[in-house]
Motif scaffolding. Structure first.
Motif, PDB file in Angstrom:
ATOM      1  N   ALA A  72     -43.949 -18.287   4.798  1.00  0.00           N
ATOM      2  CA  ALA A  72     -43.855 -19.248   3.598  1.00  0.00           C
ATOM      3  C   ALA A  72     -43.413 -18.697   2.458  1.00  0.00           C
ATOM      4  N   LEU A  73     -44.081 -17.422   2.020  1.00  0.00           N
ATOM      5  CA  LEU A  73     -43.721 -16.967   0.844  1.00  0.00           C
ATOM      6  C   LEU A  73     -42.294 -16.394   0.737  1.00  0.00           C
ATOM      7  N   THR A  74     -41.915 -15.841   1.730  1.00  0.00           N
ATOM      8  CA  THR A  74     -40.583 -15.548   1.862  1.00  0.00           C
ATOM      9  C   THR A  74     -39.592 -16.647   1.746  1.00  0.00           C
ATOM     10  N   ALA A  75     -39.823 -17.827   2.159  1.00  0.00           N
ATOM     11  CA  ALA A  75     -39.039 -19.034   2.355  1.00  0.00           C
ATOM     12  C   ALA A  75     -39.029 -19.537   0.789  1.00  0.00           C
ATOM     13  N   THR A  76     -40.281 -19.540   0.182  1.00  0.00           N
ATOM     14  CA  THR A  76     -40.246 -20.106  -1.021  1.00  0.00           C
ATOM     15  C   THR A  76     -39.665 -19.050  -2.121  1.00  0.00           C
ATOM     16  N   TRP A  77     -39.616 -17.850  -1.891  1.00  0.00           N
ATOM     17  CA  TRP A  77     -38.770 -16.896  -2.781  1.00  0.00           C
ATOM     18  C   TRP A  77     -37.420 -17.246  -2.475  1.00  0.00           C
ATOM     19  N   MET A  78     -36.769 -17.353  -1.335  1.00  0.00           N
ATOM     20  CA  MET A  78     -35.562 -17.725  -1.060  1.00  0.00           C
ATOM     21  C   MET A  78     -34.968 -19.095  -1.698  1.00  0.00           C
ATOM     22  N   SER A 117     -47.209  -4.993   3.144  1.00  0.00           N
ATOM     23  CA  SER A 117     -45.851  -4.279   3.278  1.00  0.00           C
ATOM     24  C   SER A 117     -44.682  -5.069   3.952  1.00  0.00           C
ATOM     25  N   PHE A 118     -45.034  -6.070   4.809  1.00  0.00           N
ATOM     26  CA  PHE A 118     -44.459  -7.064   5.645  1.00  0.00           C
ATOM     27  C   PHE A 118     -43.702  -7.876   4.431  1.00  0.00           C
ATOM     28  N   GLY A 119     -44.656  -8.506   3.814  1.00  0.00           N
ATOM     29  CA  GLY A 119     -44.095  -9.489   2.666  1.00  0.00           C
ATOM     30  C   GLY A 119     -42.998  -8.902   2.060  1.00  0.00           C
ATOM     31  N   ALA A 120     -43.162  -7.773   1.211  1.00  0.00           N
ATOM     32  CA  ALA A 120     -42.362  -6.923   0.591  1.00  0.00           C
ATOM     33  C   ALA A 120     -40.957  -6.431   1.284  1.00  0.00           C
ATOM     34  N   VAL A 121     -41.064  -6.060   2.454  1.00  0.00           N
ATOM     35  CA  VAL A 121     -39.842  -5.905   3.061  1.00  0.00           C
ATOM     36  C   VAL A 121     -39.099  -7.097   3.569  1.00  0.00           C
ATOM     37  N   SER A 122     -39.845  -8.237   3.828  1.00  0.00           N
ATOM     38  CA  SER A 122     -38.774  -9.367   4.078  1.00  0.00           C
ATOM     39  C   SER A 122     -38.580 -10.066   2.805  1.00  0.00           C
ATOM     40  N   THR A 123     -38.808  -9.709   1.572  1.00  0.00           N
ATOM     41  CA  THR A 123     -38.194 -10.584   0.442  1.00  0.00           C
ATOM     42  C   THR A 123     -37.422  -9.276  -0.516  1.00  0.00           C
ATOM     43  N   VAL A 124     -38.129  -8.318  -0.939  1.00  0.00           N
ATOM     44  CA  VAL A 124     -37.180  -7.231  -1.568  1.00  0.00           C
ATOM     45  C   VAL A 124     -36.579  -6.587  -0.647  1.00  0.00           C
ATOM     46  N   GLY A 125     -36.824  -6.183   0.494  1.00  0.00           N
ATOM     47  CA  GLY A 125     -35.992  -5.578   1.708  1.00  0.00           C
ATOM     48  C   GLY A 125     -34.700  -6.326   1.907  1.00  0.00           C
ATOM     49  N   ILE A 126     -34.844  -7.516   2.027  1.00  0.00           N
ATOM     50  CA  ILE A 126     -33.433  -8.483   2.147  1.00  0.00           C
ATOM     51  C   ILE A 126     -32.559  -8.120   1.026  1.00  0.00           C
ATOM     52  N   ALA A 127     -33.071  -8.197  -0.267  1.00  0.00           N
ATOM     53  CA  ALA A 127     -32.454  -7.982  -1.434  1.00  0.00           C
ATOM     54  C   ALA A 127     -31.626  -6.630  -1.780  1.00  0.00           C
ATOM     55  N   MET A 128     -32.512  -5.618  -1.054  1.00  0.00           N
ATOM     56  CA  MET A 128     -31.921  -4.229  -1.057  1.00  0.00           C
ATOM     57  C   MET A 128     -30.829  -4.109   0.045  1.00  0.00           C
ATOM     58  N   MET A 129     -30.793  -4.709   1.146  1.00  0.00           N
ATOM     59  CA  MET A 129     -29.805  -4.749   2.068  1.00  0.00           C
ATOM     60  C   MET A 129     -28.516  -5.386   1.653  1.00  0.00           C
TER      61      MET A 129
END
Length: 138
Positions: A72-78, A117-129
């Motif tokens: 839900a956090l990842t979807a909200t941030w997107m 760490s999963f939340g960080a990877v799924s949000t900032v990790g996507i941006a880094m990729m």
């Protein structure tokens, strides 16, 4: 030896299911039945095995709740544009020569702030990729 064979069979069934894109529910259910059959052969009662399965499932509900919150956090941030803005400002701020260090530090800070760490990877990790695929150093 029988438990190792069931474990190996379960692993192969899950691997085949993942490779071919089948739902993993069927291999997991078949593995549970196979393990229960082997354990009943070793003297465990079916009622005791079912109680253990229910107790283990209850413990895993906490993990499922956390993963739902992270989703839900990842979807909200997107949807809110947080990840695209991270990409926009990150491309301007991060130097291609220090990208790996900057990506590590940014992900570590976000992981500490979110507590996962999963939340960080799924949000900032996507941006880094996204930034790494569009950087001039490629």
């Amino acid at each position: 030896m029988d438990l190792l064979l069931v474990l190996l069979g379960s692993f192969i069934a899950l691997l085949v299911s993942a490779i071919h894109g089948y739902p993993i529910v069927l291999p997991l259910a078949a593995s549970m039945v196979a393990f229960m059959t082997v354990l009943m052969g070793r003297g465990f009662a079916l009622g005791a095995l079912l109680k253990m399965a229910i107790a283990g499932s209850r413990k895993s509900l906490v993990v499922i709740h956390i993963l739902l919150i992270i989703g839900a956090l990842t979807a909200t941030w997107m949807a809110a544009g947080t990840v695209p803005s991270l990409v926009y400002y990150g491309v301007q701020w991060i130097n291609p020569h220090t990208f790996i260090v900057a990506a590590f530090l940014l992900t570590a800070v976000v992981s500490l702030l979110l507590g996962t760490s999963f939340g960080a990877v799924s949000t900032v990790g996507i941006a880094m990729m996204i930034m790494s695929s569009g950087s001039p150093g490629n």
